[in-house]
Design an enzyme around this catalytic site. Structure first.
Site, short mmCIF file in Angstrom:
data_model
loop_
_atom_site.label_atom_id
_atom_site.label_comp_id
_atom_site.label_asym_id
_atom_site.label_seq_id
_atom_site.Cartn_x
_atom_site.Cartn_y
_atom_site.Cartn_z
N HIS A 1 -3.00 5.36 -6.69
CA HIS A 1 -3.56 4.28 -5.88
C HIS A 1 -3.64 2.98 -6.68
O HIS A 1 -3.64 2.99 -7.92
CB HIS A 1 -4.97 4.64 -5.41
CG HIS A 1 -5.00 5.67 -4.33
ND1 HIS A 1 -5.18 5.36 -3.00
CD2 HIS A 1 -4.85 7.01 -4.38
CE1 HIS A 1 -5.16 6.47 -2.28
NE2 HIS A 1 -4.96 7.49 -3.10
N GLU B 1 -6.34 5.47 -10.19
CA GLU B 1 -6.63 4.19 -9.52
C GLU B 1 -6.42 3.08 -10.55
O GLU B 1 -7.08 3.07 -11.59
CB GLU B 1 -8.08 4.19 -9.04
CG GLU B 1 -8.47 3.01 -8.19
CD GLU B 1 -8.12 3.17 -6.72
OE1 GLU B 1 -7.43 2.27 -6.19
OE2 GLU B 1 -8.54 4.17 -6.11
N HIS C 1 -2.05 4.99 0.85
CA HIS C 1 -2.29 3.70 1.50
C HIS C 1 -0.99 2.90 1.39
O HIS C 1 -0.48 2.66 0.30
CB HIS C 1 -3.45 2.97 0.82
CG HIS C 1 -4.76 3.67 1.00
ND1 HIS C 1 -5.67 3.86 -0.02
CD2 HIS C 1 -5.31 4.25 2.10
CE1 HIS C 1 -6.72 4.51 0.43
NE2 HIS C 1 -6.54 4.76 1.72
N GLU D 1 -0.30 -0.14 -1.11
CA GLU D 1 -0.58 0.03 -2.54
C GLU D 1 0.73 0.42 -3.20
O GLU D 1 1.12 1.59 -3.21
CB GLU D 1 -1.70 1.04 -2.74
CG GLU D 1 -3.02 0.56 -2.13
CD GLU D 1 -4.16 1.54 -2.29
OE1 GLU D 1 -4.01 2.54 -3.05
OE2 GLU D 1 -5.23 1.32 -1.67
#
EC number: 3.5.1.114
Length: 309
Positions: free
Chosen positions: A113, A174, A19, A22
């Protein structure tokens, strides 16, 4: 429980920028590339900026979410003039690091992420993979800067839609909270530390170290909750209640405040005791998800070792 053994994990991919807004993964990968960290001991490392077009414009994606493009069906779909860039890019990555579900795929794929939610350090897995769950246990034992938790998704590998499923083994790191388009030192350092501990574990494993039986906890998603919406316009009519905001993983019980309407009314939770995850995640507004609700499971890990020739 029977012991488990695995082939050496010698080919590893570290990916960031799946992404494009990010920032942590992008800069961890760029720093590894700057240091030319492509070989460390027994581990050969490939670093990848997954979605360079999205990174260039600092957007999550340009046409469609790249991290939903790694199903077997999309990876094998024909390319036409109307094929979204991210589907094309997924097939390029699959050719570079896979092919998915093949012996040629990298041994381990770690995708980095960020989340805007207060998730701390969370590792995401698709299945009960003893090797990657032992890595999680190791990271959890080593990191002191934040709690380390795991989220377990139950999907067949062919239906797994995100990048880490391309590797023989894989997981997502994450880390949050961090606004999109922003780089925070504490969040960067947490992600880099987790990557370093992963590589450290691989060196130990490849050199013949054994890892004892043990237990870890993981969160499994039971359902997702959308925001209250106007039945005519479909626009949201409430936001996350202040008492729920930033309380990811804290047990949510019946009667607890869940949403606060724009007219000032509290919407209370009804249902079984569950744990909210990814509360008020920015990227989930388009997916109509205010948060996930999960239960905790305890996973017993077997003794594992590297296979001998």
């Amino acid at each position: 429980m029977e012991n488990a053994s695995f082939s050496p994990v010698s080919r590893v991919a570290i990916c960031g920028g799946t992404h494009g807004n990010e920032m942590t993964g992008i800069y961890v990968v760029r720093e590894m590339q700057r240091q030319e960290a492509d070989q460390t001991g027994s581990v050969s490392i490939t670093t990848v900026i997954s979605n360079p077009r999205a990174v260039e414009v600092c957007r999550r994606y340009t046409e469609t979410d790249l991290n939903r493009c790694f199903t077997k069906a999309l990876l094998s779909s024909p390319i036409t003039d109307s094929t979204p860039y991210e589907v094309r890019r997924a097939q390029e990555i699959n050719a570079l690091l896979g092919p998915k579900e093949s012996q040629e795929a990298v041994d381990l794929l770690c995708d980095l992420h960020n989340t805007t939610a207060n998730m701390g350090m969370c590792l995401i897995f698709y299945s009960l993979d003893w090797l990657t769950l032992h890595i999680y246990k190791y990271i959890q034992s080593k990191m002191t800067s934040a709690p380390v938790r795991a989220m377990l998704l139950s999907l067949p590998k062919s239906e797994a839609y995100s990048l880490e499923s391309v590797g023989k083994h894989g997981f997502t790191i994450e880390v949050g909270p961090q606004p999109h388009g922003v780089l925070r030192a504490d969040i960067f350092n947490m992600a880099k530390e987790a990557v370093d501990h992963t590589i450290e574990w691989l060196h130990k494993f490849n050199s013949g170290s054994t890892f004892e039986e043990g237990e870890v906890e993981a969160y499994t998603v039971v359902k997702s909750v959308d925001y209250p919406r106007d039945p005519t316009t479909n626009e949201i009519t409430a936001t996350i209640h202040p008492e729920l905001q930033d309380n990811d993983f804290k047990l949510l019980q019946p009667g607890d405040p869940m949403f606060l309407s724009f007219s000032g009314e509290t919407v209370k939770y009804e249902g079984e005791d569950l744990h909210p995850l990814f509360i008020n995640e920015c990227a989930y507004y388009e997916k109509k998800i205010a948060f996930h609700l999960a239960k905790i499971i305890t996973v017993t890990l077997p003794f594992i070792s590297v296979k001998k020739d």
